[in-house]
Design a protein around this motif. Sequence first.
Motif, short mmCIF file in Angstrom:
data_model
loop_
_atom_site.label_atom_id
_atom_site.label_comp_id
_atom_site.label_asym_id
_atom_site.label_seq_id
_atom_site.Cartn_x
_atom_site.Cartn_y
_atom_site.Cartn_z
N ALA A 134 38.21 -4.14 38.68
CA ALA A 134 36.82 -4.62 38.68
C ALA A 134 36.05 -4.15 37.45
O ALA A 134 35.08 -4.78 37.05
CB ALA A 134 36.11 -4.17 39.95
N CYS A 135 36.50 -3.06 36.85
CA CYS A 135 35.76 -2.46 35.73
C CYS A 135 36.32 -2.89 34.37
O CYS A 135 35.99 -2.28 33.36
CB CYS A 135 35.83 -0.94 35.84
SG CYS A 135 37.51 -0.33 35.68
N THR A 136 37.16 -3.95 34.36
CA THR A 136 37.80 -4.35 33.10
C THR A 136 36.78 -4.74 32.03
O THR A 136 35.86 -5.52 32.28
CB THR A 136 38.74 -5.55 33.36
OG1 THR A 136 39.66 -5.19 34.38
CG2 THR A 136 39.50 -5.93 32.10
N VAL A 137 36.93 -4.15 30.85
CA VAL A 137 36.14 -4.54 29.68
C VAL A 137 37.11 -4.69 28.50
O VAL A 137 38.29 -4.37 28.64
CB VAL A 137 35.05 -3.48 29.33
CG1 VAL A 137 34.06 -3.30 30.47
CG2 VAL A 137 35.67 -2.15 28.96
N HIS A 138 36.61 -5.18 27.40
CA HIS A 138 37.44 -5.26 26.20
C HIS A 138 37.06 -4.14 25.24
O HIS A 138 35.88 -3.93 24.98
CB HIS A 138 37.23 -6.60 25.49
CG HIS A 138 37.72 -7.77 26.29
ND1 HIS A 138 37.62 -9.07 25.83
CD2 HIS A 138 38.30 -7.85 27.51
CE1 HIS A 138 38.13 -9.89 26.73
NE2 HIS A 138 38.54 -9.18 27.77
N GLY A 141 38.82 -5.82 21.44
CA GLY A 141 39.44 -7.10 21.79
C GLY A 141 40.53 -7.03 22.83
O GLY A 141 41.06 -8.07 23.22
N GLU A 142 40.89 -5.83 23.27
CA GLU A 142 41.95 -5.71 24.29
C GLU A 142 41.34 -5.31 25.62
O GLU A 142 40.41 -4.50 25.68
CB GLU A 142 42.97 -4.64 23.86
CG GLU A 142 43.89 -5.09 22.76
CD GLU A 142 44.97 -4.04 22.49
OE1 GLU A 142 44.70 -2.86 22.74
OE2 GLU A 142 46.05 -4.44 22.03
N ARG A 143 41.91 -5.89 26.70
CA ARG A 143 41.35 -5.55 28.01
C ARG A 143 41.83 -4.16 28.45
O ARG A 143 43.02 -3.85 28.38
CB ARG A 143 41.75 -6.60 29.06
CG ARG A 143 43.21 -6.94 29.10
CD ARG A 143 43.53 -7.87 30.24
NE ARG A 143 44.75 -8.63 29.99
CZ ARG A 143 45.40 -9.30 30.91
NH1 ARG A 143 44.95 -9.33 32.14
NH2 ARG A 143 46.49 -9.96 30.60
N VAL A 144 40.89 -3.34 28.87
CA VAL A 144 41.21 -1.99 29.36
C VAL A 144 40.34 -1.72 30.59
O VAL A 144 39.41 -2.46 30.88
CB VAL A 144 40.96 -0.89 28.31
CG1 VAL A 144 41.84 -1.07 27.10
CG2 VAL A 144 39.50 -0.84 27.92
N LEU A 145 40.66 -0.62 31.27
CA LEU A 145 39.89 -0.23 32.44
C LEU A 145 38.84 0.80 32.03
O LEU A 145 39.17 1.89 31.58
CB LEU A 145 40.83 0.37 33.50
CG LEU A 145 41.90 -0.59 34.00
CD1 LEU A 145 42.92 0.16 34.85
CD2 LEU A 145 41.30 -1.73 34.79
N SER A 146 37.57 0.43 32.20
CA SER A 146 36.52 1.34 31.74
C SER A 146 36.40 2.57 32.64
O SER A 146 35.88 3.59 32.22
CB SER A 146 35.18 0.62 31.65
OG SER A 146 34.81 0.09 32.90
N GLU A 158 34.60 -1.12 19.38
CA GLU A 158 33.84 -2.30 19.79
C GLU A 158 34.12 -2.58 21.26
O GLU A 158 35.25 -2.89 21.63
CB GLU A 158 34.27 -3.52 18.96
CG GLU A 158 33.86 -3.46 17.49
CD GLU A 158 32.38 -3.73 17.27
OE1 GLU A 158 31.76 -4.35 18.17
OE2 GLU A 158 31.87 -3.31 16.23
N VAL A 159 33.09 -2.47 22.07
CA VAL A 159 33.25 -2.74 23.50
C VAL A 159 32.59 -4.07 23.82
O VAL A 159 31.48 -4.35 23.35
CB VAL A 159 32.61 -1.61 24.34
CG1 VAL A 159 32.75 -1.90 25.83
CG2 VAL A 159 33.24 -0.28 24.00
N THR A 160 33.28 -4.91 24.57
CA THR A 160 32.67 -6.16 25.06
C THR A 160 32.68 -6.13 26.58
O THR A 160 33.72 -5.88 27.19
CB THR A 160 33.46 -7.39 24.56
OG1 THR A 160 33.64 -7.27 23.16
CG2 THR A 160 32.70 -8.67 24.86
N THR A 161 31.52 -6.36 27.16
CA THR A 161 31.42 -6.43 28.62
C THR A 161 31.10 -7.86 29.01
O THR A 161 30.90 -8.73 28.16
CB THR A 161 30.32 -5.48 29.15
OG1 THR A 161 29.05 -6.01 28.75
CG2 THR A 161 30.49 -4.08 28.61
#
Lengths: 239, 121
Positions: A134-138, A141-146, A158-161
């Motif tokens: 549920a907490c996935t962010v980029h 540019g890569e998806r990770v678990l925040s 660079e974080v993208t939510t």
Amino acid sequence: MNYSPANPLRPHFFVVSRFKQLLVIFIVSKTLSKDLSKGLYVISAYMTSSRRSFIKISGALAALAALPKSVKALYQDVKNFFVPPKQTIPLTININKTPYRVTADTRTTLLDLLREELQLTGTKKGCDHGQCGACTVHINGERVLSCLTLSAQAAGKEVTTIEGLANGDKLHPMQQAFIECDGFQCGYCTPGQIMSAVACVKEGHTKSVAEIKEFMSGNLCRCGAYNGIVESIQKVAAV
Amino acid sequence: MRPFSFTKTENAAKAVAAKKELTQFVAGGTNLVDLMKKHIAQPEALIDVTGSLSDKIETTANGIRIGAMVRNTLLTTDNQILSKYPLVAKAVLAGASPQIRNMASTGVTCCNAPAALIFMI
């Protein structure tokens, strides 16, 4: 020593043993923390005592003055042993192309930084242990678990939510597809699903339903909207 | 979580030199942060080694050399691995989720202490 009750400065109350006198002063000055009242009692005690008890009382008060400091230090030591003080670290993180400068507790995960410090509550906290997605962010540019990323480790990246996907009022194609394909029911897992889906399409793992399901396996949906989610991804991948 | 100090090091030698008792190295964080949240690991200091270790896959005379900080995902997409050791890629793909694979490092994947049931008792 004249303990005559006729002397107004030596009221009967104080005509007791020196030990009791000291005890009373001790208790009173311990109980009353205000300096003014403490001072008044000290003055009255001085006025009613001999030179010997004056020295005794002075000594006792000096000991009292020294006591709180050591007690406080001991308290701090004990407290630090059981509750270690928090440590902070200054960070600069680019979130959705906006640089944020924060001073965060070193323990803060990226998820908590986003939600609690920066009020970017689009990213959801599910299990907080890296199992639900549920907490996935980029990050870059890569998806990770925040929830498993310390904010100190995300510094300078660079974080993208989910808040950074749409272009003004125009939704990201994946957000639009989720609406059109009924990709959610309650919507709690949806920000994570969408972030993961965007990355899934970018990685090119959309050749079959089985492949999409495998590469979306890090995001759980208790409502069971999986068919709609797969459809949304196929729709975006086909464009 | 117990409060801790956080530092980064540029190379492995500095990281090893900075290691003390109750200090932990952190790479991807997928295991350690989880253990810290459950109060199983309680380090006083963390050293971020993501910048200290190699994140490259190189072909050598005897085979292939995988840097300790190569993320799991790279193991599944790298052409050298896919052409010579496809089983490695297959094994990695069989474990964890894509998000975890983007974070987890190969070095720790080989020597981690996952949150086993014994910790929870």
